[in-house]
Design a protein around this motif. Structure first.
Motif, PDB file in Angstrom:
ATOM      1  N   ILE A 201      40.857  38.765  49.793  1.00  0.00           N
ATOM      2  CA  ILE A 201      41.604  39.378  47.979  1.00  0.00           C
ATOM      3  C   ILE A 201      40.305  39.278  46.951  1.00  0.00           C
ATOM      4  O   ILE A 201      39.706  40.605  46.885  1.00  0.00           O
ATOM      5  N   TYR A 202      40.071  38.545  47.007  1.00  0.00           N
ATOM      6  CA  TYR A 202      38.459  38.526  46.023  1.00  0.00           C
ATOM      7  C   TYR A 202      37.677  39.404  46.385  1.00  0.00           C
ATOM      8  O   TYR A 202      36.931  40.407  45.550  1.00  0.00           O
ATOM      9  N   PHE A 203      37.543  39.391  47.998  1.00  0.00           N
ATOM     10  CA  PHE A 203      36.578  40.342  48.707  1.00  0.00           C
ATOM     11  C   PHE A 203      36.390  41.722  48.334  1.00  0.00           C
ATOM     12  O   PHE A 203      35.613  42.765  48.393  1.00  0.00           O
ATOM     13  N   HIS A 206      36.858  43.074  44.198  1.00  0.00           N
ATOM     14  CA  HIS A 206      35.319  42.240  43.383  1.00  0.00           C
ATOM     15  C   HIS A 206      34.178  42.607  44.046  1.00  0.00           C
ATOM     16  O   HIS A 206      33.297  42.576  43.330  1.00  0.00           O
ATOM     17  N   VAL A 207      34.113  42.497  45.719  1.00  0.00           N
ATOM     18  CA  VAL A 207      33.021  42.683  46.232  1.00  0.00           C
ATOM     19  C   VAL A 207      32.618  43.796  46.912  1.00  0.00           C
ATOM     20  O   VAL A 207      31.921  44.959  46.375  1.00  0.00           O
ATOM     21  N   LEU A 213      41.281  47.277  46.604  1.00  0.00           N
ATOM     22  CA  LEU A 213      42.114  46.679  45.648  1.00  0.00           C
ATOM     23  C   LEU A 213      42.079  46.800  44.265  1.00  0.00           C
ATOM     24  O   LEU A 213      40.654  46.227  44.172  1.00  0.00           O
ATOM     25  N   PRO A 214      42.985  46.884  43.417  1.00  0.00           N
ATOM     26  CA  PRO A 214      43.269  46.939  42.418  1.00  0.00           C
ATOM     27  C   PRO A 214      43.372  45.095  41.515  1.00  0.00           C
ATOM     28  O   PRO A 214      43.442  44.873  41.721  1.00  0.00           O
ATOM     29  N   ARG A 283      40.719  36.558  39.284  1.00  0.00           N
ATOM     30  CA  ARG A 283      41.099  37.363  38.215  1.00  0.00           C
ATOM     31  C   ARG A 283      40.003  37.750  37.654  1.00  0.00           C
ATOM     32  O   ARG A 283      40.257  38.629  36.289  1.00  0.00           O
ATOM     33  N   ALA A 284      38.451  36.870  37.749  1.00  0.00           N
ATOM     34  CA  ALA A 284      37.547  37.544  36.963  1.00  0.00           C
ATOM     35  C   ALA A 284      36.483  38.401  37.871  1.00  0.00           C
ATOM     36  O   ALA A 284      35.080  37.655  37.023  1.00  0.00           O
ATOM     37  N   GLY A 285      36.450  37.865  39.124  1.00  0.00           N
ATOM     38  CA  GLY A 285      34.859  38.348  40.219  1.00  0.00           C
ATOM     39  C   GLY A 285      34.868  37.039  40.576  1.00  0.00           C
ATOM     40  O   GLY A 285      34.438  35.389  39.817  1.00  0.00           O
TER      41      GLY A 285
END
Ligand code: CTP
Ligand code: MG
Length: 368
Positions: A201-203, A206-207, A213-214, A283-285
């Motif tokens: 999900i992080y990837f 944020h990546v 995904l939002p 949550r914050a990248g």
């Protein structure tokens, strides 16, 4: 162009063909590993049976699924994670409930029962031996009042539902991969499934740019809400959960195929993520370890615990002072990074057939 010169479009075309075939093979591979409807029905029957029994001890209780059975990332024969909520102010302590429930289930059912009343989170572990209707048996953990786990399950479910084709395929493949490569055992110094899901999900949030995904935790609510509705204890558990609305109003500008995303995921965690200084937070990248006091280069004598706990840092989405990867040891991280590199290498050499790449990626690693 002379006939002898290599056509520069050929490698690109062959790469695109590989990525396309790889995506198709990933879907086909994952689909055959999904739980059957019979398995899901048996699990639901087990949940209802256990709920009935628990109500003989605590009449105002509900038994809810969390983890993979409830978040959309379940593979065939996944274990069942169950959480008992008691809607009454006068309830027994979790450790007493575990002991009482253990005794009751031992008397009334055919499960093998192992109560762990003194664990950090007290649970009852249950298992059923294989039978003709349940060829692989069943494994189940029952805990109490773990409301944060129910909420983080709902968060992952919402992420899965925004783009099920890409998100579920990636996560399910990664779950199989990390099990086959033996890097999915927190007790042995590697990472839980939950940790791997958060990395995906992080990837994707944020990546990847544009994001797939939002960030559901940073989207403003549609109407004002009170802190009582957004917090469990001191933890802010708010996230945008109206997925039908989101699907109408939000579309990702990222059109990468699932194969491409997985190739980029492995590459990112093989060589780009800064393991020494960074924390992956959905949550914050990307955040710095020192901003959270999670450094692992502190004085080895005074801060032995922090050094050991913070080799790999993944922030829990709601319990922001909890490192989901705290069990990952130095050797565990070395192995995990080695596996990301291996996967990336296999995919960059692009075997003739995508199916061969999948077989190589998921080749069972010898137990060490
Ligand atoms: N969980 C958590 N904090 C952790 C680990 C797990 O809150 N450090 C909760 C999460 O709600 C997670 C659930 O426990 O969804 C189950 O975790 P895990 O077994 O790691 O994930 P599953 O998706 O159930 O994977 P598997 O199918 O391998 O059991
Ligand atoms: Mg589980």
């Amino acid at each position: 162009m002379s006939r002898q010169q290599p056509d520069p479009s050929v490698p690109r075309a062959s790469r695109q063909r590989f990525v396309q075939e790889f995506s198709q093979c990933l879907f086909d591979f994952v689909i055959q590993l999904l739980p059957t409807t019979e398995e899901l029905a048996v699990k639901e029957d087990v949940r209802k049976l256990l709920e009935r029994l628990i109500r003989t001890i605590e009449p105002d209780s509900r038994l809810l699924s969390f983890g993979s059975t409830a978040n959309g990332f379940s593979l065939r024969n996944s274990d069942m994670d169950l959480c008992c909520l008691i809607d009454s102010d006068e309830r027994l302590a979790a450790s007493d409930l575990v002991t009482m429930l253990g005794d009751l289930l031992e008397r009334e059912t055919k499960f093998h029962v192992k109560p762990l009343p003194h664990a950090r989170i007290p649970i009852v572990k249950l298992s059923l031996d294989p039978s003709p209707g349940l060829p692989l048996g069943i494994a189940c953990d029952i805990g109490f009042e773990n409301r944060l786990a129910l909420e983080n399950t709902r968060l992952l479910y919402c992420y899965a539902m925004i783009d099920p084709t890409r998100v579920r395929t990636m996560v399910l493949f990664l779950k199989v991969w990390c099990k086959r490569r033996k890097i999915n055992s927190p007790y042995k110094g590697t990472l839980s499934s939950y940790g791997y899901v958060l990395l995906v999900i992080y990837f994707l949030v944020h990546v990847k740019n544009p994001p797939v995904l939002p960030n559901l935790q940073q989207m403003p609510p549609l109407r004002p809400i009170s802190p009582g509705d957004t917090h469990i204890g001191s933890h802010n558990t708010w996230f945008f959960d109206d997925i039908d609305l989101l699907r109408q109003r939000w579309a990702s500008a990222n059109t990468d195929s699932v194969g491409q995303l997985l190739i980029d995921f492995f590459k990112y965690f093989a060589r780009d993520f800064s393991y020494n200084t960074g924390v992956a937070s959905i949550r914050a990248g990307f955040i710095k370890k020192d901003s959270k006091g999670w450094q692992n280069d502190l004085d080895p004598v005074r801060y032995k615990d922090a050094r050991e706990r913070n080799r790999l840092c993944i922030e829990d989405p709601f319990e922001s002072d909890f490192n989901v990867a705290r069990c990952v040891t130095r050797d565990g991280l070395y192995t995990i990074r080695g596996e990301f590199m291996r996967a990336s290498r296999i995919l960059s050499t692009r075997p003739e057939r995508a199916i061969v790449a999948i077989a190589q990626l998921c080749e069972e690693r010898e137990d060490v």
